[in-house]
Design an enzyme around this catalytic site. Structure first.
Site, PDB file in Angstrom:
ATOM      1  N   LYS A 253      -2.159  -9.689   0.209  1.00  0.00           N
ATOM      2  CA  LYS A 253      -1.060  -9.029   0.928  1.00  0.00           C
ATOM      3  C   LYS A 253      -1.078  -9.351   2.421  1.00  0.00           C
ATOM      4  O   LYS A 253      -0.050  -9.692   3.006  1.00  0.00           O
ATOM      5  CB  LYS A 253      -1.155  -7.503   0.741  1.00  0.00           C
ATOM      6  CG  LYS A 253      -0.932  -7.020  -0.668  1.00  0.00           C
ATOM      7  CD  LYS A 253      -0.941  -5.507  -0.742  1.00  0.00           C
ATOM      8  CE  LYS A 253      -2.298  -4.879  -0.491  1.00  0.00           C
ATOM      9  NZ  LYS A 253      -3.275  -5.175  -1.552  1.00  0.00           N
ATOM     10  N   THR A 254      -2.238  -9.209   3.030  1.00  0.00           N
ATOM     11  CA  THR A 254      -2.329  -9.405   4.480  1.00  0.00           C
ATOM     12  C   THR A 254      -1.967 -10.829   4.864  1.00  0.00           C
ATOM     13  O   THR A 254      -1.204 -11.067   5.808  1.00  0.00           O
ATOM     14  CB  THR A 254      -3.748  -9.063   4.972  1.00  0.00           C
ATOM     15  OG1 THR A 254      -3.998  -7.671   4.728  1.00  0.00           O
ATOM     16  CG2 THR A 254      -3.903  -9.339   6.455  1.00  0.00           C
TER      17      THR A 254
ATOM     18  N   GLU B  59       3.179  -4.921   4.905  1.00  0.00           N
ATOM     19  CA  GLU B  59       2.209  -4.931   3.819  1.00  0.00           C
ATOM     20  C   GLU B  59       2.356  -3.618   3.043  1.00  0.00           C
ATOM     21  O   GLU B  59       2.377  -2.535   3.646  1.00  0.00           O
ATOM     22  CB  GLU B  59       0.804  -5.066   4.405  1.00  0.00           C
ATOM     23  CG  GLU B  59      -0.284  -5.245   3.389  1.00  0.00           C
ATOM     24  CD  GLU B  59      -1.609  -5.616   4.036  1.00  0.00           C
ATOM     25  OE1 GLU B  59      -2.650  -5.260   3.458  1.00  0.00           O
ATOM     26  OE2 GLU B  59      -1.604  -6.267   5.106  1.00  0.00           O
TER      27      GLU B  59
END
Length: 462
Positions: A121-122, A165
């Site tokens: 995600k990051t 995110e």
């Protein structure tokens, strides 16, 4: 033009303001003109960055830190009910807002892209933020890590796009209503909150159901969990798949390693595109393609976005080079789930070839180790040698019988060379005794193992 400040959040107080997710929201609010205050357990570069934006950051938690006129108190799921500032908020009748609700409020009136998945995600959120910025679109973004460039985990931009995110760990990603959502993968994790894969699928289905009418779900075609989610959604939302699978809508034709970068070729809407990803590893290439598909779904021309993705140079703690000493490179990895560990070790192996890879691994959470300790040990077998530390508890209390020994035994059963170490302070000396010129040292885990990189480099230089 981006909207202004939600009136209920003009004087917010953040409990745990230094955390990756909390600090990002605090920064955006401060940039929008809010009078931001908060507290954190210890001082940090993040706290100093918040002060530079005009925020008041208290060290430690105490009822006196909460101003009587605070408009709300922002918390994450990690804040315990007996926190003195939370107790004081109840006494004063100050509304308590979950971090995800605060972030959702910041996205109101914009075109949100929400990035979800068990891993990546990051990185994917960061890739989008950097590429869209490179194109002059001035996005707002909130990321769970600090970018190498432009050097922050959050920004209030003047454009209409907001990239965020979306954290599934506590189901807080159900709060968002994105125009475009990304699901990178779906696996069992966060065992304190999810008892089964069915619960995970139900949670991601709820997330997908929050996409606004006419919006798009960008989802992996190569991960079985993501494919199962696609089957379960059964056409209830417009879906764009990406990956190496023959049936992917955005198909990856090749990922060619070029040292610490990769050249990626995709076919999208019948057009072939080749672009550079400035970080190593197949999984990072897939993240970049997810970002490409999401930006295109929002109307950004793929032919412009693809080369802009090369501007992404990394996120702190995601295969971040910390330095080199005595011919030994030290790289920091946030990997803490077996899939992430395997991906990062394979990426490093592809980048360094026959060089030895030494890992300093710190398990994260007792619950994760209990459920996935065997798989973590098997992942460590991909390294030439590993040092395994005690479990970093984070928000959890110990579980009887759950220790790093679960990982060590599994690693040794898989043929790995593993050294248990209970005192983190001994790591630099131990690594100095193991490392030779040409080796690569990987500090790995989501806890404070990241602090060891500079200490290892310092010891190696002597």
């Amino acid at each position: 033009m981006a909207p202004g400040l939600p009136t209920a959040m003009d004087r917010p107080h953040f409990i745990g303001i230094g955390g990756a997710g909390m600090s990002g929201i605090a920064k955006i609010l401060a940039q929008r003109g809010a009078r931001v205050a908060g507290s954190d357990a210890k001082d940090s570069a993040t706290a100093e960055a918040l002060r530079a934006l005009g925020a008041t950051v208290h060290l430690g938690h105490a009822a006196a830190h909460l101003a009587d006129d605070a408009s709300c108190v922002v918390v994450s799921s990690a804040i315990r009910p007996d926190n003195p500032e939370l107790v004081r908020a109840a006494e004063l009748g100050i509304p308590v807002v979950h971090r995800s609700d605060a972030l959702a409020a910041l996205m109101t009136g914009l075109r949100p892209i929400a990035v979800a998945g068990t891993h990546g995600k990051t990185t994917t959120t960061s890739m989008l933020a950097v590429a869209l910025s490179e194109l002059g679109l001035k996005p707002s973004y909130a990321i769970g890590g600090d970018l190498d460039a432009p050097g922050s985990n959050a920004l209030h931009g003047e454009g209409e796009i907001f990239v965020a995110e979306a954290d599934e760990s506590d189901r807080s990603f159900h709060t968002y209503a994105p125009e475009v959502a990304i699901v990178l993968n779906v696996e069992l994790d966060h065992h304190a909150n999810y008892a089964s894969m069915d619960e995970i699928y139900e949670s991601f289905e709820t997330f997908a159901g929050k996409i606004v009418p006419g919006g798009t779900l960008v989802i992996a075609a190569d991960h079985e969990g993501a494919r199962e989610l696609t089957r379960r959604l059964a056409g209830s939302v417009r879906t764009v798949t990406y990956g190496e699978a023959a049936d992917a809508d955005v198909r990856i034709l090749s990922v060619v390693p070029q040292g610490l970068t990769s050249e990626v070729t995709v076919v999208m809407d019948g057009t072939e595109l080749t672009f550079t990803v400035s970080v190593p590893g197949r999984h990072y290439a897939h993240n970049a393609v997810a970002a490409l598909a999401a930006g295109a779904a929002l109307g950004v021309p793929a032919a412009e976005l693809a080369p802009a993705l090369a501007a992404y140079t990394g996120v702190k703690r995601r295969l971040q080079l910390k330095g080199e000493a005595a011919g030994v490179q030290v790289i920091d990895s946030y990997a803490h789930h077996p899939t992430e560990m395997t991906a990062d070790l394979e990426a490093m192996r592809g980048a360094v070839g026959d060089a030895r890879i030494l890992v300093v691994f710190q398990p994260h959470l007792f619950s994760r180790t209990q459920e996935l300790g065997k798989e973590m040990g098997q992942a460590l077998a991909l390294a030439d040698a590993s040092v395994v530390l005690d479990i970093y508890p984070a928000r959890e209390d110990p579980i009887p019988g759950v220790t790093s020994d679960l990982i060590i035994e599994a690693a040794r059963s898989a043929g790995a060379d593993v050294t248990p170490l209970h005192d983190k302070a001994e790591v630099p000396e131990v690594i100095a005794g193991m490392a030779k010129p040409g080796d690569l040292v990987l500090t790995m885990g989501a806890g404070d193992v990241t602090d060891l990189g500079p200490r290892i480099l310092d010891r190696l230089s002597k």
